[in-house]
Design a protein around this motif. Structure first.
Motif, PDB file in Angstrom:
ATOM      1  N   UNK A  34       0.809  -1.203   0.000  1.00 25.07           N
ATOM      2  CA  UNK A  34       0.000   0.000   0.000  1.00 25.07           C
ATOM      3  C   UNK A  34       0.848   1.262   0.000  1.00 25.07           C
ATOM      4  N   UNK A  81       2.811   2.679   2.239  1.00 24.75           N
ATOM      5  CA  UNK A  81       2.892   3.626   3.332  1.00 24.75           C
ATOM      6  C   UNK A  81       3.714   3.092   4.502  1.00 24.75           C
ATOM      7  N   UNK A  93       2.921  -5.613  13.885  1.00 29.34           N
ATOM      8  CA  UNK A  93       1.922  -4.548  13.843  1.00 29.34           C
ATOM      9  C   UNK A  93       0.561  -5.216  13.786  1.00 29.34           C
ATOM     10  N   UNK A  94      -0.403  -4.660  14.470  1.00 26.28           N
ATOM     11  CA  UNK A  94      -1.733  -5.269  14.520  1.00 26.28           C
ATOM     12  C   UNK A  94      -2.294  -5.439  13.115  1.00 26.28           C
ATOM     13  N   UNK A 134      -9.335  -0.537   3.145  1.00 27.23           N
ATOM     14  CA  UNK A 134      -8.069  -1.256   3.352  1.00 27.23           C
ATOM     15  C   UNK A 134      -7.241  -1.352   2.081  1.00 27.23           C
ATOM     16  N   UNK A 135      -7.817  -0.956   0.954  1.00 24.01           N
ATOM     17  CA  UNK A 135      -7.032  -0.888  -0.283  1.00 24.01           C
ATOM     18  C   UNK A 135      -6.286   0.420  -0.400  1.00 24.01           C
ATOM     19  N   UNK A 166     -18.264  -5.882   5.462  1.00 24.33           N
ATOM     20  CA  UNK A 166     -17.930  -5.717   6.873  1.00 24.33           C
ATOM     21  C   UNK A 166     -18.224  -4.293   7.356  1.00 24.33           C
ATOM     22  N   UNK A 176      -7.529  -0.715  13.908  1.00 27.12           N
ATOM     23  CA  UNK A 176      -6.440  -0.426  12.976  1.00 27.12           C
ATOM     24  C   UNK A 176      -6.908   0.220  11.670  1.00 27.12           C
TER      25      UNK A 176
END
Lengths: 945, 425
Positions: free
Chosen positions: A48, A50, A96-97, B38-39, B262, B315
């Motif tokens: 992603x 980041x 990391x979670x 999340x993308x 979700x 998160x």
């Protein structure tokens, strides 16, 4: 005597030095690779594109899996860890979670000492539930407002307890008295599995629960208080336990026997599940250890062992020979989130024998007037049983609290005393032989009920009120006998008594309190209005006393003649009605990211109406009094929190109270068997009105090693306070009654706390000082003597701990009491000074041997008398056996220097009292203990270091 | 041959006819975007923004304030509402303090200014004083020019979220309170006295069976931002993933967003009886992770900027502020856009204040000049501590920043960050 003391001293010092040296050698055996390396990197999610901030990076020694360092990545995903060993194989775990764990091997070159791991890419975890590799969990994770430490990431000794784990966490300080702070901020609550543990004393969890059953340690801010200040909220620690280990028990059974037939027996067993918790303790000793405090007993029986400075220790200053027994327990049950039940019961008994010699010197106007010597033998026994049970229901809308207390006590004592008094001015003498027996019992029951209604949240109007009711009942029976034979150089003053007393007292009390809170909100629900609270309380008290006093004929011991003067029957009633109104408001001003200031004030006014009615078969004791007082009080508070700078609190409180004279002060029955002191009454005695003004200032500086200090000034003025008025006759007998006089007191006190934290050691400093000045009048032979007292107490505590091997504490104290009497221009003063010094050390020589030494020295010097010095040195060596350290053999030496002296001196308003008593003296003891422990179905596998 | 041609032409025509009829009733601009937070990807500042400007807001005794709760951009001024000091402050475009309108002691709840409206045509600033039950009108010099009492506590007025569309009419919404029963339309155009000039219903009519049932929600939030492109406003409200464009006489759906299962609420949430009056239960107790509101919606060229809200902090927190390029389909997470040399490696966003709006205003409100400027803000405390951490990096700052770091302090006013969004992302 001298020679023996030196021998002990030498032995002690040698033993001490030997232990220190072995600690030093042991410490040196550790890995001594130079810690010169550093490692950097950037944590990213490259899919992603980041950076991941607040990712956990943990560095381990590859060979033995020791955790060396850990850190959270910054906003840009960067991290930098230093003080790492060079030229050895290391492992980095990055987690990391929501992502898969990344683990890689690397080493830092000796030359240059730096390694850059570059960009480290983490991949999203495929399964939401899968977090990290169980065998190498991230030491620290930030979840929103909570910092969570993973206990498994920290390798400690097999037998380490929770306290040892907390000491390893960055920013967390466990103080020597059990207080926990995180970066200087106090932890208000310590919870286990989200609930209070064993009554709320954090030490029980810290020193008993094994570190191996702990899953996580969570530190978070408390969010549910309405007056919460946003820059500096309270902190809570919650310890979560691993699955399969959420219930268990732990305890101790110890028996000790020593010289001079001294013995100690201790037992404790505590158990917990997710629904209930219980603790049982038992104690038996004849070594002057006070078994009254349940918390003290729990701490003494902890698995880790009471640290340096335990509170369950032989009190060498306690006179006489004491045998104490106690057995009791606490129980807590959670029905569900809103209903809880707590119960406790304790059974105690003590036996006391004392032989003593006293000298009482009366000094009036600087001249020694009377000298009285006495020889006394006392035997006492006491038994008590106390029970309390409490049921609580609480929800956001309302709460209900029902409490019941029961206590039963019985006692018996007998004493014999021979006294001789001399008038030093004219040599008149007298002698008194007194024998006394006393026995009785006291039963008490109280019941209370408190209901609070906060208001239904969904409706507009919130009714906020409370209702409290309590009831008490007490029955006391006392039977005693007193034999007096008083002879003197003035034959007319001779007395002979052989008197029996049978007293029965019954008390009942009822109290009802109604309160309505925040009245204005009812009428103005949408507006910000000041708080107005209305309270009314009514207390009703009833006391019936029947006393029979009879004199035994000197010729016929079976003949008892009723003493009609002293036999009595009284009925006393009192009622107190107290309505009050409180007006309070607060103001808040804040500038985001800069400061948060709150100031509030509170004014209240109460009307107190008090009526007393005493009926007695003695006409002069029929008293009816009625009083009404208007009692205002006020307080102002100001709090100034500046982000990252300091947190200051100021408050000023004015309060008052009234003490009403009792029937005994107004019109007592004079018992002629009291030879030396006759209590006369003063029917004109007025209630005393007590006013107090207090200023408190508290400042916590948020610097690297947090510094906290506070100041307090308390000024009290008691108008029409109760003062003694004494009239002496030529034989030295005193007639005393209470009069009204103004009493003034001013106290300054301050305290300071600072902690210095280093990588493996820490230094805690605590200082507290108090200076008080008081003017207390009393009257002698109708003339006022103003006694001014200046009292200064200073205590400094320094505690040092070095890793897990060594703890030491120094306590020094100095107190000064200057009491001066001012009479017709003359000023006579007595000064008493006391110095105290204590050094306690605890050395963990290996994982199995513990050495504790406690030295306490005190010197007390009073004018006109020789100084009294005492040095008590106690030491013990303990050996633990078995893999789980579950058995212990301890050798203790108490008062090694044989210093405990049985003499004492004290200053009285009109003279000096000196004496000696039989007392606890040097003894040695061997104690064997066993610690049964079990936590969960699967036995905890000891995880090697 | 001729017949084949004819048949082909006929078929073509038929297709065209069919496709035209399919488009009939459908709005030319309406689109559906499938967005999965999340993308979202990260990038460097210079890849997303063509320029970043820091505008410190002058700190003096009279201009010190807490934080920016609301920002309105006019031709000459930045107008800011601060709820710590309960004031409306005006700063010039280069950050100099101009005027202040004090709302009264913030400790008194009834004094607190919740929201202010700007009438750029008349140079007026309007807010509702709950204590006095009046709408207070101020000019840009800070002078109170008039006070207009409002009819009742429940009346619709300029005191709630509202934007002027011309010198006389403002766009606002119906604030349903749970005690009201009866049919009312959602979007309203009102004049300064609160009289309704026009009304719109922002739902696709076929999705809603009973308008009454839509009304009774426990808590509703609304977002209104001007869009230069449509010369109208982009409107969103709770429990609806549609972004509407509204102007006087027109209401259309700009686009609709579909989230992964979700995160997305039930499709029929607004029409199904099962959810009637259960919004709080659905979104707070049962489904806290489901998205319940879209805010800070701006359309900058081909980029749709918005923020989504739910009741869970996990998160995904860093993926709530999004920039979606409708042409390329690329989705950027604003929190993951990393500072680089083009903005002196300073932050553009205060992650400590995740609950706050991230983009506070856009230049489109001005209706003149640039259309691709977005404004966010950060605290001086954050700027100074970043500057201190980077002391050894010897960055060359802009003249304003050099002067700011030299003369300013950590305790100074927040700093505005002016971001120019690139179109091709």
């Amino acid at each position: 005597m001298h020679f023996k003391k030196e021998k002990y001293l030498k032995f002690g010092v040698l033993l001490f030095a030997f232990v220190i040296m072995s600690v030093g050698l042991y410490a040196q055996k550790k890995d001594s690779t130079a810690l010169l390396g550093s490692v950097t990197g950037i944590v990213r999610d490259s899919t992603h594109n980041y950076a991941l901030s607040a990712a956990t990076i943990a560095i381990y020694n590859s060979t033995n899996s020791n955790l060396l360092a850990y850190q959270l990545s910054d906003r840009m995903g960067k991290f930098e860890l230093d003080k790492l060993p060079v030229a050895i194989q290391l492992k980095a775990n990055i987690s990391y979670v929501g992502y898969k764990l990344l683990s890689l091997q690397f080493s830092i070159p000796k030359k240059g000492g730096k390694t850059d791991l570059g960009p480290l890419n983490l991949e999203l975890a495929t399964n939401d539930l899968q977090e990290v590799n169980i065998s190498a969990p991230a030491p620290m994770v930030v979840r929103g407002d909570t910092i969570e430490f993973n206990a498994s990431a920290f390798k400690l000794d097999t037998n380490a307890v929770v306290e040892d784990l907390l000491k390893k966490l960055p920013g967390v300080t466990v103080w020597s008295d059990g207080l926990i702070t995180v970066n200087g901020k106090k932890i208000k609550t310590l919870l286990v599995e989200g609930k209070e543990f064993m009554g709320g004393d954090p030490t029980v969890a810290l020193q008993n629960l094994p570190k191996n059953i702990v899953d996580k340690v969570q530190i978070y801010k408390e969010n549910n208080r309405s007056d919460q200040n946003l820059i500096d909220p309270d902190l809570t620690i919650n310890i979560t336990l691993k699955d399969g280990h959420k219930k268990g028990y732990f305890g101790k059974l110890g028996l000790g026997y020593g010289t001079r037939k001294r013995y100690n027996g201790d037992a404790m067993i505590s158990g917990f599940t997710n629904k209930y918790q219980f603790s049982l303790v038992g104690a038996l000793n004849n070594t002057n250890k006070n078994t009254d405090n349940f918390t003290s007993l729990m701490r003494y029986n902890a698995f880790k062992g009471d640290g340096a400075g335990s509170t369950y220790e032989s009190d060498f200053s306690n006179p006489g020979n004491n045998v104490a027994r106690a057995f009791g327990g606490k129980f807590a049950y959670d029905f569900n989130d809103t209903n809880k039940l707590n119960a406790e019961a304790i059974n105690r008994s003590t036996e006391f024998t004392q032989n003593s010699n006293d000298q009482n010197l009366t000094i009036l106007n600087g001249v020694k007037n009377f000298s009285r010597t006495s020889t006394t033998t006392i035997k006492k026994n006491q038994h008590s049983f106390n029970e309390s049970a409490n049921y609580v229901y609480s929800s956001p809308q309302e709460s209900l609290n029902i409490t019941n207390r029961l206590s039963y006590g019985s006692y018996g004592s007998s004493s014999e005393q021979l006294e001789n008094s001399t008038n030093l001015l004219n040599n008149q003498t007298s002698e008194n032989l007194a024998k006394e027996t006393n026995k009785g019992n006291d039963n008490r029951i109280t019941f209370s009920f408190a209901y609070n209604h906060y208001g239904n949240l969904l409706k507009q109007k919130k009714y906020n009120y409370s209702l409290d009711y309590s009831y008490g009942d007490n029955r006391n029976i006392n039977n005693s006998s007193r034999f007096i034979n008083y002879t003197s150089s003035i034959t007319a003053a001779n007395r002979y008594f052989n008197r029996r007393y049978e007293n029965e007292t019954n008390n009942h009390s009822h109290q009802v309190k109604l309160a309505y809170n925040n009245l204005l909100k009812l009428f103005f629900p949408d507006n910000n209005v000041p708080m107005i609270n209305l309270v009314n309380s009514v207390t009703y008290f009833l006391n019936n006393k029947i006393s029979f006093v009879g004199d035994i004929s000197p010729t016929n011991s079976n003949q008892v003649v009723k003493n009609t003067f002293l036999s009595n029957n009284t009925h006393y009633k009192s009622i107190k009605i107290r309505p009050s109104l409180t007006y309070s408001d607060f103001f808040h001003s804040r500038l985001t990211d800069r400061y948060d200031k709150t100031w509030g004030y509170n004014i209240s006014s109460a009307l107190e109406v008090f009526k007393q009615n005493n009926e007695s078969i003695k006409f002069f004791q029929n008293i009816k009094k009625s009083y009404a007082y208007l009692m205002p009080s006020a307080s102002i508070k100001y709090s100034n929190q500046q982000l990252n700078k300091f947190s200051k609190d100021y408050s000023a409180v004015y309060s008052n109270s009234v003490t009403y004279p009792s029937i005994e002060q107004l019109a007592p029955l004079i018992d002629s068997t009291n030879i030396w002191l006759v209590d006369a009454g003063n029917p004109k005695l007025q209630p005393s009105k007590h006013h107090q003004l207090e200023f408190i200032y508290n400042n916590t500086l948020k610097i690297k090693n947090t510094l906290n200090y506070s100041l307090r000034i308390t000024a009290t003025l008691t108008k029409d306070g109760f003062a003694d008025s004494n009239a002496y006759d030529t034989l030295g007998r005193i007639t005393q009654y209470t009069v009204n006089a103004n009493i003034k007191d001013l106290t300054f006190s301050g305290s300071l706390q600072k902690i210095y934290k280093y990588p493996i050691s820490q230094l805690q400093l605590r200082f507290s000082g108090q200076l008080s000045y008081g003017v207390h009048p009393n009257f002698v032979n109708e003339m006022e003597i103003r006694t001014s007292r200046i009292n200064n107490i200073n205590i400094l505590n320094i505690n040092y701990s070095y890793s897990t091997y060594f703890e030491a504490g120094i306590k020094t104290s100095f107190n000064l009491l200057n009491s001066s009497q001012n009479f017709s221009g003359k000023n006579i003063s007595y000064i008493s000074k006391g110095y105290g010094f204590g050094l306690s050390t605890k050395v963990y020589a290996t994982k199995k041997i513990t050495f504790i030494s406690d030295i306490a020295t005190s010197i007390n010097k009073t004018s006109n008398f020789d100084p009294i010095k005492s040095t008590i040195w106690n030491a013990n060596v303990g050996f633990r056996f078995f893999k789980g350290n579950q058995a212990e053999a301890k050798f203790s030496a108490l008062d090694l220097l044989r210093q405990n002296q049985n003499t004492f001196t004290s200053i009285t308003p009109n003279g000096i009292l000196q004496g000696n008593r039989n007392i606890l003296q040097q003894y040695f003891m061997v104690t064997l203990s066993y610690f049964p422990r079990y936590f969960g179905k699967n036995q905890v596998q000891p995880q090697g270091n | 041959m001729t017949s084949l041609k004819t048949i082909c032409t006929f078929i073509l025509l038929l297709n065209t006819f069919v496709s035209v009829s399919q488009q009939k009733g459908a709005n030319q601009d309406e689109r559906t975007f499938r967005i999965d937070p999340s993308d979202a990807i990260g990038a460097n500042i210079s890849q997303v923004f063509s320029s970043v400007n820091y505008i410190p807001l002058e700190t003096t005794k009279g201009s010190v304030f807490g934080h920016i709760k609301q920002l309105e951009v006019t031709e000459k001024y930045f107008i800011i509402l601060d709820d710590d000091t309960n004031c409306i402050l005006l700063f010039t475009k280069n950050g100099k303090f101009y005027q202040k309108i004090a709302g009264g002691n913030p400790s008194n709840q009834g004094n607190r200014i919740q929201y202010f409206t700007v009438n750029k045509w008349r140079n007026e600033i309007i807010y509702l004083s709950r204590n006095e039950r009046t709408l207070k009108y101020f000019n840009f010099e800070g002078k109170n020019i008039k006070n207009v009492p409002i009819a009742s506590k429940e009346a619709v007025s300029l005191g709630q979220i509202s934007k002027f569309i011309n010198s006389d009419i403002a766009l606002t919404y119906n604030d349903y309170n749970s005690n009201y029963s009866g049919k009312r339309n959602l979007i309203l155009f009102i004049d300064s006295l609160g009289n309704i000039k026009d009304q719109q219903i922002p739902f696709n009519a076929e999705n809603i069976t009973n308008l009454d049932k839509v009304d009774n929600r426990y808590y509703r939030r609304v977002n209104l931002n001007f869009s230069k492109k449509f010369d109208g406003f982009l409107f969103t409200h709770s429990y609806d993933y549609n972004i509407y464009k509204v102007s006087l006489g027109h209401l259309d759906t700009l686009c609709r967003i579909i989230f992964p299962a979700k995160l997305g609420m039930a499709d029929d949430f607004l029409s199904n009886d099962e959810y009637y009056n259960k919004a709080d239960d659905y979104f707070s107790s049962k489904n806290p992770s489901k998205i319940n509101f879209l805010s800070n919606v701006y359309l900058i060229g081909n980029n749709l900027v918005f923020k989504w809200w739910n009741n869970k902090k996990d998160n995904l927190e860093n993926l709530k502020n999004l920039i979606y390029n409708t042409k390329s389909g690329t989705l950027y997470a604003f929190n993951h856009i990393l500072p680089d040399a083009s903005n002196y490696y300073l932050p553009i966003f205060d992650s400590e204040r995740a609950y706050e709006d991230f983009i506070k205003a856009s230049s489109q409100d001005l209706n003149v000049g640039e259309t691709n400027v977005l404004y966010s803000s950060i605290s001086s405390q954050l700027l100074f501590s970043t500057h201190k951490d980077r002391k050894d990096k010897k960055t060359i700052y802009s003249p304003e920043l050099i002067s700011y770091f030299k003369v300013g302090k950590m305790t100074d006013n927040p700093v505005l960050v002016e971001l120019k969004l690139r179109d091709a992302l």
